[in-house]
Write a protein that holds these residues in place. Sequence first.
Motif, PDB file in Angstrom:
ATOM      1  N   GLY A  45     -42.926   0.766  17.288  1.00  0.00           N
ATOM      2  CA  GLY A  45     -43.328  -0.329  16.399  1.00  0.00           C
ATOM      3  C   GLY A  45     -44.038  -1.434  17.135  1.00  0.00           C
ATOM      4  O   GLY A  45     -43.853  -2.614  16.838  1.00  0.00           O
ATOM      5  N   LYS A  46     -44.860  -1.068  18.133  1.00  0.00           N
ATOM      6  CA  LYS A  46     -45.582  -2.040  18.972  1.00  0.00           C
ATOM      7  C   LYS A  46     -44.620  -3.017  19.623  1.00  0.00           C
ATOM      8  O   LYS A  46     -44.896  -4.210  19.740  1.00  0.00           O
ATOM      9  CB  LYS A  46     -46.635  -2.789  18.147  1.00  0.00           C
ATOM     10  CG  LYS A  46     -47.716  -1.888  17.564  1.00  0.00           C
ATOM     11  CD  LYS A  46     -48.709  -2.673  16.723  1.00  0.00           C
ATOM     12  CE  LYS A  46     -49.754  -1.756  16.117  1.00  0.00           C
ATOM     13  NZ  LYS A  46     -50.671  -2.490  15.209  1.00  0.00           N
ATOM     14  N   GLY A  47     -43.458  -2.489  20.002  1.00  0.00           N
ATOM     15  CA  GLY A  47     -42.478  -3.328  20.686  1.00  0.00           C
ATOM     16  C   GLY A  47     -41.568  -4.099  19.751  1.00  0.00           C
ATOM     17  O   GLY A  47     -40.707  -4.864  20.201  1.00  0.00           O
ATOM     18  N   ARG A  48     -41.717  -3.876  18.427  1.00  0.00           N
ATOM     19  CA  ARG A  48     -40.894  -4.598  17.452  1.00  0.00           C
ATOM     20  C   ARG A  48     -39.734  -3.746  16.949  1.00  0.00           C
ATOM     21  O   ARG A  48     -38.751  -4.263  16.472  1.00  0.00           O
ATOM     22  CB  ARG A  48     -41.756  -5.047  16.265  1.00  0.00           C
ATOM     23  CG  ARG A  48     -42.834  -6.061  16.631  1.00  0.00           C
ATOM     24  CD  ARG A  48     -43.709  -6.365  15.431  1.00  0.00           C
ATOM     25  NE  ARG A  48     -42.920  -6.944  14.364  1.00  0.00           N
ATOM     26  CZ  ARG A  48     -43.110  -6.698  13.069  1.00  0.00           C
ATOM     27  NH1 ARG A  48     -44.036  -5.843  12.681  1.00  0.00           N
ATOM     28  NH2 ARG A  48     -42.363  -7.276  12.159  1.00  0.00           N
ATOM     29  N   CYS A  49     -39.887  -2.415  17.003  1.00  0.00           N
ATOM     30  CA  CYS A  49     -38.828  -1.460  16.675  1.00  0.00           C
ATOM     31  C   CYS A  49     -38.464  -1.448  15.194  1.00  0.00           C
ATOM     32  O   CYS A  49     -37.556  -2.143  14.744  1.00  0.00           O
ATOM     33  CB  CYS A  49     -37.577  -1.712  17.517  1.00  0.00           C
ATOM     34  SG  CYS A  49     -36.439  -0.315  17.500  1.00  0.00           S
ATOM     35  N   PRO A 104     -35.805  -5.920  13.554  1.00  0.00           N
ATOM     36  CA  PRO A 104     -34.946  -7.024  13.975  1.00  0.00           C
ATOM     37  C   PRO A 104     -35.648  -8.350  13.678  1.00  0.00           C
ATOM     38  O   PRO A 104     -36.879  -8.432  13.788  1.00  0.00           O
ATOM     39  CB  PRO A 104     -34.782  -6.807  15.481  1.00  0.00           C
ATOM     40  CG  PRO A 104     -35.901  -5.920  15.892  1.00  0.00           C
ATOM     41  CD  PRO A 104     -36.242  -5.094  14.699  1.00  0.00           C
ATOM     42  N   VAL A 105     -34.896  -9.362  13.283  1.00  0.00           N
ATOM     43  CA  VAL A 105     -35.469 -10.671  12.979  1.00  0.00           C
ATOM     44  C   VAL A 105     -36.250 -11.211  14.172  1.00  0.00           C
ATOM     45  O   VAL A 105     -37.278 -11.878  14.021  1.00  0.00           O
ATOM     46  CB  VAL A 105     -34.354 -11.666  12.552  1.00  0.00           C
ATOM     47  CG1 VAL A 105     -34.858 -13.094  12.534  1.00  0.00           C
ATOM     48  CG2 VAL A 105     -33.824 -11.283  11.175  1.00  0.00           C
ATOM     49  N   SER A 106     -35.789 -10.901  15.359  1.00  0.00           N
ATOM     50  CA  SER A 106     -36.431 -11.384  16.585  1.00  0.00           C
ATOM     51  C   SER A 106     -37.754 -10.696  16.891  1.00  0.00           C
ATOM     52  O   SER A 106     -38.518 -11.153  17.742  1.00  0.00           O
ATOM     53  CB  SER A 106     -35.499 -11.166  17.776  1.00  0.00           C
ATOM     54  OG  SER A 106     -35.309  -9.783  18.005  1.00  0.00           O
ATOM     55  N   ASP A 107     -38.035  -9.576  16.187  1.00  0.00           N
ATOM     56  CA  ASP A 107     -39.216  -8.755  16.469  1.00  0.00           C
ATOM     57  C   ASP A 107     -39.210  -8.198  17.892  1.00  0.00           C
ATOM     58  O   ASP A 107     -40.267  -7.912  18.467  1.00  0.00           O
ATOM     59  CB  ASP A 107     -40.520  -9.537  16.242  1.00  0.00           C
ATOM     60  CG  ASP A 107     -40.861  -9.682  14.764  1.00  0.00           C
ATOM     61  OD1 ASP A 107     -40.492  -8.773  13.990  1.00  0.00           O
ATOM     62  OD2 ASP A 107     -41.470 -10.692  14.383  1.00  0.00           O
TER      63      ASP A 107
END
Length: 410
Positions: A45-49, A104-107
Amino acid sequence: MAFDVIVIGGGPSGMMASGIAGSRGRNTLLIEKNDRLGKKLYITGKGRCNITNSAEKDDFIMHITRNPKFLYSCFNNLFNDDLINFFSELGLRTKVERGGRVFPVSDKSSDVIKALEKHMQLNNVSIKLNTSVKSIDIQDGLAEGVVLESGERIKSSAVIIATGGLSYPLTGSTGDGYKFAKSAGHEITNLKPSLVPLVVKEEYIKEIQGLSLKNVAVRAVCDGKILFEEIGEMLFTHYGLSGPLILSASFYISERVFKNHRTFICIDLKPGLTDDELDKRILRDFDMNINKQFKNSLDDLLPKKIIPVIIKLSGIPENKPVNQISKEERRALIDLLKNMKFESLGTRPISEAIITSGGINIKEVNPRTMESKLAEGLYFAGEVLDVDAFTGGYNLQIAFSTGYTAGLNC
């Protein structure tokens, strides 16, 4: 050295499986050949998962492209709401975005990995990093542990193979699990890339490489038949096409290109407008730029990078004043904007695919437990199995659900 359970692979399915096995009081060891856990998960997810999708079960199942029925029992054990609650209890807050994608909210994918590591720590899972498994120790149809590349033998009464597929080999997915399964007598179905960028014939693609588009419609067409059609995001690259829509379309295209069927990707740059509505929009833009040349009249309609290509493909001279453009020329421009066509020459290699299509034949695996039907005490989880889905969080849910089920039953 002996354990109740050995899990091979520190990806999402392996971390979930080991934590759940540990929560049952099973003395569990996770073995990972990389220097850290979740190496592939870190870049998803481009590092967002994108950890799952919020779709209802029936709709969710429709997004699984291979062997969806095999997963019903797993999803009864752990589905999307259960997974969101699982992470919430570990302190990871999530959010739902367009298309039901859960992040995740934090991305930050690193926060997902930290939550899984916390789960394993709470359940006393032992972890061996920088350690490669050479083979599974199977005696008289029973899995009795593993043999490391160093020659060391580690005994256990259950082994869970969660080694991933062949995609992104730099993250450790080099097909080890297929080798282990094959040595236990399992059939490995045809392995090919899935969710993979496409290579196209048109050379001018290089002129628009790096351009990302949102809210466009993509159709995959072969022999006049529409194989795939959806609205979303895509990306132009130096070799062809990528992005979520293209990755999903690749599932339908790869096999047909391989069999020498001409296949095309058709892009509707303005799916929200009918042909007549788009004509009125173009006329309005021309009226606002009444004294300008054609090449300077499209800035409000299209991204700057694609304008020179559209002008070239339209056949309208770039220096032609907009007030001299004919209705026929305008109609050709509309057809181009609603049906920008690229011929697919095939996919990028499996090493660039998000997931591997194919794997351990699910007919040889118990869907209720993830245990091998050929070797007692041998279990499988995640991408190593012959199950896969479209992009949008579906594949990670499969990884977590199969890992949870293996951990629950080993």
